[in-house]
Design a protein around this motif. Structure first.
Motif, PDB file in Angstrom:
ATOM      1  N   TYR A   1       3.412  15.958  15.307  1.00 14.95           N
ATOM      2  CA  TYR A   1       4.034  14.689  14.937  1.00 14.95           C
ATOM      3  C   TYR A   1       3.127  13.548  15.351  1.00 14.95           C
ATOM      4  CZ  TYR A   1       7.107  10.692  14.760  1.00 14.95           C
ATOM      5  OH  TYR A   1       7.641   9.468  14.467  1.00 14.95           O
ATOM      6  N   PHE A   2       2.739  12.784  14.396  1.00 11.34           N
ATOM      7  CA  PHE A   2       2.009  11.564  14.716  1.00 11.34           C
ATOM      8  C   PHE A   2       2.097  10.639  13.532  1.00 11.34           C
ATOM      9  CE2 PHE A   2      -1.239   8.699  16.047  1.00 11.34           C
ATOM     10  CZ  PHE A   2      -0.906   8.573  17.371  1.00 11.34           C
ATOM     11  N   ASP A   3       2.452   9.415  13.761  1.00 12.28           N
ATOM     12  CA  ASP A   3       2.714   8.497  12.658  1.00 12.28           C
ATOM     13  C   ASP A   3       1.688   7.371  12.558  1.00 12.28           C
ATOM     14  OD1 ASP A   3       3.329   7.006  14.834  1.00 12.28           O
ATOM     15  OD2 ASP A   3       5.417   6.696  14.332  1.00 12.28           O
ATOM     16  N   ASN A   4       0.573   7.496  13.235  1.00  8.75           N
ATOM     17  CA  ASN A   4      -0.512   6.505  13.191  1.00  8.75           C
ATOM     18  C   ASN A   4      -0.110   5.139  13.735  1.00  8.75           C
ATOM     19  OD1 ASN A   4      -2.376   8.298  12.181  1.00  8.75           O
ATOM     20  ND2 ASN A   4      -1.841   7.847  10.066  1.00  8.75           N
ATOM     21  N   ARG A   5       0.950   5.078  14.532  1.00  6.35           N
ATOM     22  CA  ARG A   5       1.296   3.799  15.142  1.00  6.35           C
ATOM     23  C   ARG A   5       0.395   3.493  16.333  1.00  6.35           C
ATOM     24  NH1 ARG A   5       7.853   3.452  14.917  1.00  6.35           N
ATOM     25  NH2 ARG A   5       7.989   4.307  12.834  1.00  6.35           N
ATOM     26  N   TYR A   6      -0.097   4.518  16.978  1.00  7.89           N
ATOM     27  CA  TYR A   6      -0.956   4.309  18.132  1.00  7.89           C
ATOM     28  C   TYR A   6      -2.403   4.140  17.696  1.00  7.89           C
ATOM     29  CZ  TYR A   6       2.909   5.713  21.085  1.00  7.89           C
ATOM     30  OH  TYR A   6       4.117   5.788  21.722  1.00  7.89           O
ATOM     31  N   LEU A   7      -3.129   3.325  18.442  1.00  9.95           N
ATOM     32  CA  LEU A   7      -4.537   3.084  18.161  1.00  9.95           C
ATOM     33  C   LEU A   7      -5.361   3.368  19.398  1.00  9.95           C
ATOM     34  CD1 LEU A   7      -4.198  -0.300  16.255  1.00  9.95           C
ATOM     35  CD2 LEU A   7      -4.647   1.921  15.266  1.00  9.95           C
ATOM     36  N   LEU A   8      -6.575   3.824  19.179  1.00 15.52           N
ATOM     37  CA  LEU A   8      -7.529   4.029  20.257  1.00 15.52           C
ATOM     38  C   LEU A   8      -8.402   2.786  20.346  1.00 15.52           C
ATOM     39  CD1 LEU A   8      -9.007   5.794  22.347  1.00 15.52           C
ATOM     40  CD2 LEU A   8     -10.418   6.630  20.463  1.00 15.52           C
ATOM     41  N   TYR A   9      -8.554   2.286  21.555  1.00 15.98           N
ATOM     42  CA  TYR A   9      -9.365   1.096  21.818  1.00 15.98           C
ATOM     43  C   TYR A   9     -10.523   1.506  22.716  1.00 15.98           C
ATOM     44  CZ  TYR A   9     -10.614  -3.247  24.248  1.00 15.98           C
ATOM     45  OH  TYR A   9     -11.288  -4.300  24.797  1.00 15.98           O
ATOM     46  N   ILE A  10     -11.720   1.136  22.319  1.00 17.90           N
ATOM     47  CA  ILE A  10     -12.902   1.286  23.176  1.00 17.90           C
ATOM     48  C   ILE A  10     -13.565  -0.097  23.218  1.00 17.90           C
ATOM     49  CG2 ILE A  10     -15.157   2.372  23.507  1.00 17.90           C
ATOM     50  CD1 ILE A  10     -13.272   4.588  23.565  1.00 17.90           C
ATOM     51  N   GLY A  11     -13.636  -0.674  24.402  1.00 17.53           N
ATOM     52  CA  GLY A  11     -14.187  -2.021  24.528  1.00 17.53           C
ATOM     53  C   GLY A  11     -15.151  -2.118  25.689  1.00 17.53           C
ATOM     54  N   PRO A  12     -15.750  -3.289  25.841  1.00 15.08           N
ATOM     55  CA  PRO A  12     -16.752  -3.479  26.894  1.00 15.08           C
ATOM     56  C   PRO A  12     -16.156  -3.317  28.294  1.00 15.08           C
ATOM     57  CG  PRO A  12     -16.209  -5.576  25.843  1.00 15.08           C
ATOM     58  CD  PRO A  12     -15.502  -4.513  25.072  1.00 15.08           C
ATOM     59  N   GLY A  13     -16.946  -2.738  29.179  1.00 14.02           N
ATOM     60  CA  GLY A  13     -16.500  -2.477  30.534  1.00 14.02           C
ATOM     61  C   GLY A  13     -16.241  -3.721  31.360  1.00 14.02           C
ATOM     62  N   ASP A  14     -16.804  -4.840  30.954  1.00 14.60           N
ATOM     63  CA  ASP A  14     -16.595  -6.075  31.713  1.00 14.60           C
ATOM     64  C   ASP A  14     -15.360  -6.849  31.244  1.00 14.60           C
ATOM     65  OD1 ASP A  14     -17.594  -6.897  29.269  1.00 14.60           O
ATOM     66  OD2 ASP A  14     -19.034  -8.325  30.109  1.00 14.60           O
ATOM     67  N   ARG A  15     -14.578  -6.265  30.349  1.00 14.58           N
ATOM     68  CA  ARG A  15     -13.335  -6.872  29.859  1.00 14.58           C
ATOM     69  C   ARG A  15     -12.178  -5.890  30.068  1.00 14.58           C
ATOM     70  NH1 ARG A  15     -14.627 -11.419  26.316  1.00 14.58           N
ATOM     71  NH2 ARG A  15     -16.786 -11.843  26.870  1.00 14.58           N
ATOM     72  N   PRO A  16     -11.771  -5.640  31.309  1.00  9.52           N
ATOM     73  CA  PRO A  16     -10.710  -4.657  31.568  1.00  9.52           C
ATOM     74  C   PRO A  16      -9.379  -5.079  30.955  1.00  9.52           C
ATOM     75  CG  PRO A  16     -11.206  -5.885  33.562  1.00  9.52           C
ATOM     76  CD  PRO A  16     -12.220  -6.303  32.531  1.00  9.52           C
ATOM     77  N   LEU A  17      -8.613  -4.097  30.531  1.00  4.81           N
ATOM     78  CA  LEU A  17      -7.262  -4.324  30.012  1.00  4.81           C
ATOM     79  C   LEU A  17      -6.268  -3.807  31.030  1.00  4.81           C
ATOM     80  CD1 LEU A  17      -7.623  -3.140  26.294  1.00  4.81           C
ATOM     81  CD2 LEU A  17      -7.905  -5.435  27.218  1.00  4.81           C
ATOM     82  N   GLU A  18      -5.064  -4.334  30.971  1.00  7.25           N
ATOM     83  CA  GLU A  18      -3.993  -3.894  31.859  1.00  7.25           C
ATOM     84  C   GLU A  18      -2.822  -3.419  31.017  1.00  7.25           C
ATOM     85  OE1 GLU A  18      -3.096  -7.293  34.227  1.00  7.25           O
ATOM     86  OE2 GLU A  18      -5.163  -7.505  34.918  1.00  7.25           O
ATOM     87  N   ASP A  19      -2.064  -2.457  31.535  1.00  8.13           N
ATOM     88  CA  ASP A  19      -0.872  -1.981  30.831  1.00  8.13           C
ATOM     89  C   ASP A  19       0.036  -3.165  30.521  1.00  8.13           C
ATOM     90  OD1 ASP A  19      -2.036   0.409  31.391  1.00  8.13           O
ATOM     91  OD2 ASP A  19      -0.380   1.217  32.568  1.00  8.13           O
ATOM     92  N   GLY A  20       0.529  -3.216  29.276  1.00  4.32           N
ATOM     93  CA  GLY A  20       1.425  -4.292  28.858  1.00  4.32           C
ATOM     94  C   GLY A  20       0.720  -5.515  28.295  1.00  4.32           C
TER      95      GLY A  20
END
Length: 122
Positions: free
Chosen positions: A53-72
């Protein structure tokens, strides 16, 4: 040459423009944002999603290491807003190389995203 230079060149040439808000400022940079196509069992936020089951709603993100992301955190790419489900920094040789994250579209309603999945599968 630093390891991040290779990724930075690839992101600048092939990446999508993304926007995030951090500390009251908007940051604009390049990252890879692509559909996450996984067909085996998937656990996101400790919630089981059936195999296949997978509906393509989720996306994979790969970005620069100097721009950290946080949950939410909110990420905007190609006019669509996404929420960071989970994010991690990949580091090597004492250097933050890239940020790996799973994104999902921002839900407009008050319902939890997984309630929508449960209803669709009934």
């Amino acid at each position: 040459m630093r390891m991040t230079n290779y990724l930075d060149r690839a992101l600048k040439k092939f990446g999508n423009t993304v926007r995030i808000r951090r500390g009251g400022r908007t940051e604009v940079f390049k990252a890879f944002v692509q559909p996450l196509r996984r067909r085996h069992r998937l656990y996101i936020n400790d919630r089981y999603i059936p195999a296949g089951y997978f509906d393509n709603r989720y996306l994979l993100y790969i970005g620069p290491g100097d721009r950290p992301l946080e949950d939410g955190m909110r990420v905007v790419c190609r006019g669509t807003a996404y929420t960071v489900v989970t994010a991690e920094i990949f580091a090597a040789h004492d250097e933050d190389i890239y940020v790996w994250a799973i994104l999902m579209p921002v839900c407009k309603g008050k319902e939890d995203y997984y309630d929508l999945i449960d209803r669709e599968s009934d």
